[in-house]
Scaffold this motif. Structure first.
Motif: not given
Length: 307
Positions: A30-40, A71-72
């Motif tokens: 299974t492919s996976s990757f990390e995504a980051t959400a920032i405002d802060g 983690t997506v």
């Protein structure tokens, strides 16, 4: 004068790396990757991914942790655009202001980018509004739009709050620009037709933020002191915007160049975002023949003739 007050804060986050899950014992990798959400750093936000390119996220939601990272699973970053929304349970917050929950937000990235921020949303907006615009060109345009912040491509696409790409002034501006963005996917999509006005609005707010930064610096603030400040955006009931600086909730204890709160910017008009109406197809009515008219010919009836 009635004001609606939105305080937005600067935080830090870590850019995610692409990885693949291992397959063993007959299981499917299974492919996976990390995504980051920032405002802060956006904690407990929902991350989704559109990896088939139809504009609708099919993966997720995946919740962000205290670093704003989720983690997506089920796709590869190169194929996916990231969508970030507030958790409907009301638990989403900025890590520097945990007492203030965020009810609505929407951020997205262009395809293949792991960090969702106000900057990435504006880049995605530009690319959707102009299909001939590639990523590098959209980034270059936005850097020009936001001149005065000293932005680089790496900062505008990644983490402008920490590490080698840290840019304190960009972080302050990004948090203020957050209020120019849609708070739902539907609003974002509708805004594509108004992208020029949205960018114009972002420029006005960026200039006002730069004015506040200049006032702090003129009072003696260095970059370390600027990290103790955030930008407050207020909208008047006649549609004008007021920008001011405010100390963060928990400033540093050691502040050798501490400065006082500067005077806010004067109320300023911003471009009005007018939705583009959807044209309604016109249908020509079928003419109705007038009574008593016809198209055929007839002959009078007569008696037969006999021999």
């Amino acid at each position: 004068m009635k004001l609606t007050k939105i305080a937005l804060f600067v935080g830090a986050a870590t850019i995610g790396l692409v990885g693949c899950g291992g397959g063993g014992g007959g299981s499917t990798p299974t492919s996976s990757f990390e995504a980051t959400a920032i405002d802060g750093k956006l904690v407990n936000a929902w991350v989704r991914a559109d990896c088939d390119g139809n504009g609708e996220p099919e993966l997720g939601p995946f919740a962000t942790n205290e670093s704003g990272v989720a983690t997506v699973t089920g796709g590869a970053l190169a194929d996916c655009a990231i969508f970030v929304e507030a958790n409907p349970d009301g638990s989403t917050y900025d890590a520097q202001k945990p007492s203030k929950k965020i009810a609505k937000l929407f951020l997205r990235t262009p395809k293949g980018q792991a960090v969702a921020s106000p900057f990435s949303s504006l880049i995605a907006l530009k690319m959707l509004a102009n299909s001939s615009l590639d990523l590098d060109s959209a980034v270059a345009e936005l850097i020009t739009d936001l001149d005065g912040l000293g932005l680089t491509k790496e900062q505008i696409l990644g983490d402008y709050t920490s590490g080698d790409t840290k840019n304190v002034k960009a972080g302050l501006a990004a948090n203020a620009l957050f209020v120019t963005l849609a708070t739902t996917k539907e609003e974002f999509n509708a805004g594509v037709n108004n992208s020029a006005n949205l960018i114009a609005k972002a420029k006005v707010i960026k200039n006002l933020v730069n004015n506040q930064i200049a006032k702090l610096e003129n009072a003696g603030a260095d970059l370390a002191e600027l990290e103790n400040w955030t930008i407050v955006v207020e909208f008047t009931n006649d549609g004008k915007v007021i920008i001011s600086a405010e100390e963060v909730e928990t400033p540093a204890t050691d502040r050798p160049n501490k400065v006082e709160k500067p005077a806010p910017e004067a109320p300023t008009e911003v471009p009005v975002i007018v939705p583009t109406p959807t044209p309604i197809p016109s249908v020509e009515p079928t003419p109705t023949p007038a009574p008593g008219t016809g198209t055929g010919t007839g002959t009078d009836g007569g008696g037969g003739t006999g021999a």
